[in-house]
Design an enzyme around this catalytic site. Structure first.
Site, PDB file in Angstrom:
ATOM      1  N   GLU A   1       1.344   3.266  12.883  1.00 57.35           N
ATOM      2  CA  GLU A   1       1.074   2.118  12.018  1.00 57.35           C
ATOM      3  C   GLU A   1      -0.234   1.437  12.378  1.00 57.35           C
ATOM      4  O   GLU A   1      -0.980   1.007  11.493  1.00 57.35           O
ATOM      5  CB  GLU A   1       2.250   1.133  12.076  1.00 57.35           C
ATOM      6  CG  GLU A   1       3.553   1.900  12.008  1.00 57.35           C
ATOM      7  CD  GLU A   1       4.687   1.237  11.286  1.00 57.35           C
ATOM      8  OE1 GLU A   1       4.474   0.588  10.262  1.00 57.35           O
ATOM      9  OE2 GLU A   1       5.821   1.394  11.759  1.00 57.35           O
TER      10      GLU A   1
ATOM     11  N   GLN B   1      -2.061  11.237  12.643  1.00 58.16           N
ATOM     12  CA  GLN B   1      -1.554   9.908  12.305  1.00 58.16           C
ATOM     13  C   GLN B   1      -2.711   8.960  12.002  1.00 58.16           C
ATOM     14  O   GLN B   1      -2.635   8.147  11.086  1.00 58.16           O
ATOM     15  CB  GLN B   1      -0.727   9.353  13.466  1.00 58.16           C
ATOM     16  CG  GLN B   1       0.651   9.966  13.572  1.00 58.16           C
ATOM     17  CD  GLN B   1       1.566   9.479  12.472  1.00 58.16           C
ATOM     18  OE1 GLN B   1       1.990   8.336  12.450  1.00 58.16           O
ATOM     19  NE2 GLN B   1       1.846  10.341  11.530  1.00 58.16           N
TER      20      GLN B   1
HETATM   21 MO1  MOS Z   1       7.602   1.849   9.337  1.00 60.07          MO
HETATM   22  S1  MOS Z   1       6.831   0.931   7.694  1.00 60.07           S
HETATM   23  O1  MOS Z   1       8.179   0.476  10.192  1.00 60.07           O
HETATM   24  O2  MOS Z   1       8.848   2.860   8.804  1.00 60.07           O
END
Ligand code: MOS
Length: 756
Positions: A722, A655
Site C-alpha cells: 500500500e 508491488q
Molecule cells: Mo487493503 S485496501 O487494506 O486490502
C-alpha cells in the site's frame, strides 16, 4: 534448483501455474450439475419496491429459481466489520422492500446456464416508490457526524494545542483538497461457487478473508461454522474489495441450498460498482504553520469522508499524515458524511492515498511559498521521534528515500520556476516530488511447517494470495531456513481447514505470515539436527549441534559427514517432522488469534508499546504535456522505498510498480462519477472508469533502501503493497504544477482543469 535467501530475486513460486492456467481461482470452479445465478439490481437512487413481477422471468426456458425480498430466506444479520462483525456492510439486500441505494440487489435469477439466468434477470420488472437521496459530500439531506464521538475506531489525533499554535504561527498555509470516489476493479470478477454436500457448505471464492466469509455465512444461515469450508487459494486481485463477506456470497449459498445443486454467482462487472465496497469521496483541509525560515511548527488535518446511512466506516488519514513532519502541535479529526450509497471501505492505501495527495500537495505549496526546494524543505522538516506519541520509529529511512531518489532521478537539474522546462518542440516538462507512509500493522498468525522423508516441505499459515506474492514470500522464508528450492515448498493458505485465515489487508500479510513461518522452520530444523546429532550409531552422532546444517534434504556436519533427512526420520520411525509457531506481537490483545479465527479484524499497530512503525516512500515524477492539449503524461517515475527487509525482491518490485500505476490512475483518470439526479455510480464499467493502462505507463524505476526493522518483527519486514501508492498522486500533481503553474486540488486532475 533455485537457491534463495531473503531479499533475492526469486521467481514467483506460482508464476508457472498462473501462466499455464493451472492456478485455479474461485471463479474457475466448474462443478457437476452447477447452475448459474445472476442478480437484478435497483434502478432508483432510493425508495421502496411497490411491485416486483417475476412471472415472465420464471417462465424463461432454463430458469430454475427466482428469488426476491418476498421469498428470500430470512437471514440473521451479520454485523459490519467495523461494528465487531464480518460483513462488508451491515445492510443485507433482499430482506425487505426498502431500497437504500442505486444498484442494490432486488432479485436473483438462477438457471441451467449463465445465458438463461441473464435472460431471466432482464425480465424481472420492478415498480418503485422513489424517495429523495443524497450522494455527494455537499448534498442537501446528508447527515454529518463526528467520528470521534460516534465510533470507537480512529479517534481524533491530538498532540499539544494545534489551534493555538496555528493562530500564533508567523506563516500559515490553509488549503482544501478533494478526492473522488473510486472502485478497486480487480481483474477477477466478484464471484462465488457454493456447493452443499450432506449439510456441509463449500465455498470457492476469491477473497482476502476466508474466515470472515465462513463465519458470516454461519451467522446469516444460522449453521455451525464447522460445517462450512471456504477455499480461496488464489485471488485475481482484491485491493481491499474482498476483506469481508459481501451479500452475493450469501445469495449463492441460499440459492444452492434451495435448488439442491451447486451455484456459481458471478457479479457482472457493471454491478460490481454497487455490490461491495469502494473508496470514499473526501474533502481534506490542511493547515500548516511555519516560521519565517520554513520550519514547520503546527499542523491541522480535518477530513470529511463519506459513509453509508447504515454503517460508520471510519476514516483515518491523520493517523499517518500526523507522523510525517516535526510539528510540535498537531490535530487530526474526521467528520463522517452519511450518504445514500452502499458502505464504502478499503481500496489500496484506503485513506492514505487521498490524505497524502492533500498533505503532500500542501507541502509543495508551502515549499514554493518559502522559495525552498521541495526536497530540501522535506528534509529540513522530517520528524523523528514520532511527533504524536514521542516514541521512536522502529525504523525510518525516509531521508534516505528522498536523497537516493533525488540522485537517481537527477533532481539537481530541475529549474524551480513553473513552466521553465520544455522540450525543443514546446512540450512542457514538470518534475514533482512527494513522500508517502503507511502504518505498520501486524495480525496474529499461526504457522505449521512440515518436512517429510523425501525432504519435501509444506507450510500452512494465515494469508491470501491476491497476486501480491505472499506465496513466494512464505516459500522464500521457509526455503531459506530449510535449504530447499522455494518452488518445492507446498503452501496451503486461504483455506479454512488450516490455521486461522485472518483478513489479509493493510499491507500486513508478509510481516504477519513470515515471522511464524521462520520460527516454525527453525524449530523444525533444530529438531532434525538434534535427532541426527544425538542418534547413537548415526553418521553425525556426537557432532556439535550448532555446527550442523540442513540443505537439499541432508544434514551435514563439519568435515563433510552427512545424513539424509530420510535416514534420520526412518531411524526415528517418523514419516515427517512438524513444527508450529505463533509469533508474538507486542500490544496485540491475547484474544486476537481467536478473533481472527472468527473473521474479525484484529491487528496491532502502528503504535506499539515501545515504538511506532511505518513504511516510507519517496516518489519523483516527470510529466510532459502539450500546452495546447494539456493532457499530462507521466513519462518517468523514480520511487525509493523503506519497507525494512525485502523478502522477495521480484514481488516487492512488482508491488511498487503496481502502486505507482495506481497513483497514475488516481492522479489523472480514476473517478467513480456521481450524479445527484440518479444516485449510485454512473460509469459502472471499465470502459468508462479509466484505470491506467500500458499506454499511460512509461518508465518506473524502483529501489529499496537496505536495512531491516528488527523491532517490528523477527524477519525485519515492513509492508510494501500500500505504501507504494501513497504520495504517488501528489508527486504527479506537483509535477503538473511545475509544468503548468496550475495547482489542481481535486483528484483526478482533468484536462479541463488545465485549459486556459
Ligand atoms: Mo487493503 S485496501 O487494506 O486490502
Amino acid at each position: 534448483m533455485q537457491k534463495t535467501t531473503l531479499g533475492a530475486d526469486t521467481q514467483r513460486v506460482d508464476g508457472r501455474d498462473k501462466v499455464v492456467g493451472a492456478a485455479i481461482y474461485g471463479n474457475d470452479r466448474k462443478l457437476p450439475r452447477m447452475a448459474y445465478a445472476v442478480p437484478v439490481v435497483a434502478t432508483i437512487g432510493k425508495g421502496r419496491i411497490v411491485r416486483i413481477d417475476t412471472e415472465v422471468a420464471a417462465r424463461t426456458p432454463g430458469v430454475l429459481l427466482v428469488l426476491t425480498h418476498l421469498d428470500m430466506d430470512r437471514l440473521k444479520p451479520i454485523s459490519f466489520s467495523f461494528a465487531g462483525g464480518q460483513a462488508i456492510q451491515g445492510m443485507m439486500p433482499m430482506q425487505s422492500a426498502e431500497i437504500a441505494y442505486r444498484g442494490q440487489a432486488i432479485a436473483l435469477v438462477v438457471a441451467q446456464t449463465l445465458e438463461a439466468a441473464a435472460e431471466g434477470a432482464g425480465l424481472v420488472a420492478a415498480t418503485y416508490e422513489e424517495e429523495a437521496f443524497s450522494v455527494q459530500l455537499d448534498a442537501p439531506g446528508r447527515e454529518e457526524i463526528s467520528q470521534n464521538e460516534k465510533t470507537q475506531y480512529f479517534k481524533d489525533i491530538v498532540h499539544g494545542d494545534a489551534d493555538r499554535a496555528m493562530a500564533a504561527a508567523p506563516i500559515v498555509l490553509d488549503r482544501t483538497y478533494f478526492s473522488s470516489p473510486q472502485h478497486q476493479n480487480p481483474m477477477e470478477l466478484l464471484s462465488t461457487v457454493a456447493e452443499w454436500r450432506r449439510g456441509r457448505l463449500f465455498i470457492h471464492e476469491g477473497t482476502q478473508a476466508a474466515q470472515a466469509v465462513r463465519q458470516g455465512l454461519a451467522i446469516a444461515l444460522d449453521i455451525p461454522a464447522e460445517r462450512i469450508r471456504v477455499i480461496s487459494p488464489y485471488v485475481g486481485g482484491a485491493f481491499g474489495q474482498r476483506g469481508s463477506i459481501s451479500p452475493h456470497t450469501v445469495f449463492a449459498a441460499v440459492a444452492a441450498r434451495r435448488i439442491g445443486r451447486p451455484v456459481k454467482l458471478t457479479v457482472p462487472r457493471s454491478q460490481i460498482f454497487h455490490a461491495t465496497s469502494f473508496r470514499a469521496a473526501t474533502q481534506q483541509r490542511i493547515r500548516i504553520g511555519t516560521n519565517a525560515e520554513g520550519l514547520i511548527l503546527s499542523g491541522i488535518h480535518e477530513v470529511r469522508a463519506q459513509t453509508s446511512r447504515f454503517d460508520l466506516m471510519p476514516y483515518t488519514g491523520q493517523e499517518t499524515t500526523g507522523r510525517m513532519y516535526g510539528w510540535k502541535d498537531f490535530r487530526g479529526s474526521t467528520q463522517l458524511v452519511k450518504l445514500d450509497t452502499q458502505t464504502p471501505g478499503f481500496m489500496r492505501a484506503p485513506m492514505e492515498m487521498a490524505s497524502f495527495f492533500a498533505l503532500e500537495s500542501a507541502i509543495d505549496e508551502l515549499a514554493i511559498q518559502h522559495r525552498m526546494d521541495p526536497v530540501a524543505f522535506r528534509l529540513k522538516n522530517d520528524a523523528t521521534p514520532d511527533p504524536i506519541s514521542g516514541k521512536p520509529f522502529s525504523s525510518r529511512r525516509l531521508k534516505d528515500c528522498l536523497t537516493r531518489g533525488a540522485e537517481l532521478f537527477g533532481w539537481e537539474h530541475r529549474s524551480a520556476e513553473p513552466g521553465s522546462m520544455r522540450d525543443a518542440d514546446g512540450t512542457l516538462i514538470g518534475w514533482g516530488v512527494a513522500v508517502g507512509a503507511y502504518p505498520g500493522y501486524i495480525c496474529p498468525a499461526l504457522a505449521i511447517v512440515r518436512m517429510d522423508r523425501a525432504g519435501a516441505v509444506s507450510v500452512s499459515v494465515g494469508g491470501h494470495e491476491m497476486g501480491q506474492g505472499i506465496r513466494t514470500a512464505i516459500a522464500v522464508v521457509a526455503a531459506d531456513e530449510l535449504g530447499v528450492d522455494p518452488e518445492k515448498v507446498t503452501i496451503v493458505i486461504g483455506d479454512t481447514t488450516v490455521p486461522p485465515q485472518h483478513t489479509t489487508a493493510g499491507s500486513w500479510g508478509a510481516a504477519t505470515a513470515a515471522p511464524p513461518v521462520q520460527q516454525a522452520a527453525r524449530q523444525l530444523r533444530s529438531r532434525l539436527v538434534e535427532m541426527a546429532g544425538k542418534r547413537r550409531g548415526g553418521p553425525l552422532f556426537g557432532h556439535d549441534l550448532s555446527s550442523l546444517t540442513l540443505a537439499d534434504g541432508h544434514i551435514t556436519g563439519s568435515g563433510g559427514r552427512s545424513e539424509s533427512v530420510e535416514s534420520v526420520l526412518k531411524a526415528a520411525k517418523l514419516d515427517h517432522v512438524e513444527a508450529q509457531a505463533q509469533a508474538s506481537v507486542p500490544g496485540l490483545r491475547p484474544t486476537a488469534l481467536q478473533e481472527a479465527a472468527v473473521g474479525k479484524i484484529a491487528f496491532a499497530g502502528p503504535e506499539f508499546p515501545d515504538w511506532v512503525t511505518f513504511s516510507f516512500i519517496a516518489h519523483f515524477v516527470e510529466v510532459r504535456l502539450d500546452p495546447r492539449i494539456p493532457r499530462p503524461r507521466v513519462t518517468r517515475v523514480v520511487s525509493v522505498v523503506d519497507c525494512g527487509q525485502v523478502i522477495s525482491s521480484r514481488t516487492a518490485h512488482s508491488q511498487v510498480y503496481g502502486g505507482v500505476v495506481w497513483g497514475i490512475g488516481a492522479a489523472l483518470t480514476e473517478a467513480s462519477e456521481v450524479d445527484s439526479r440518479f444516485g449510485g455510480f454512473l460509469n459502472n464499467n471499465i470502459a468508462e472508469y479509466q484505470i491506467a493502462v500500458n499506454a499511460d505507463v512509461r518508465q518506473i524505476d524502483v529501489e529499496f533502501i537496505k536495512g531491516t526493522d528488527s523491532a517490528f518483527n523477527t524477519v525485519g519486514a515492513k509492508g510494501v503493497g500500500e505504501v507504494a501508492c501513497v504520495g504517488a498522486a501528489a508527486a504527479i500533481a506537483n509535477a503538473v504544477h511545475h509544468a503548468t503553474g496550475k495547482r489542481v486540488r481535486t483528484l483526478p486532475i482533468r484536462v479541463e482543469d488545465l485549459l486556459v
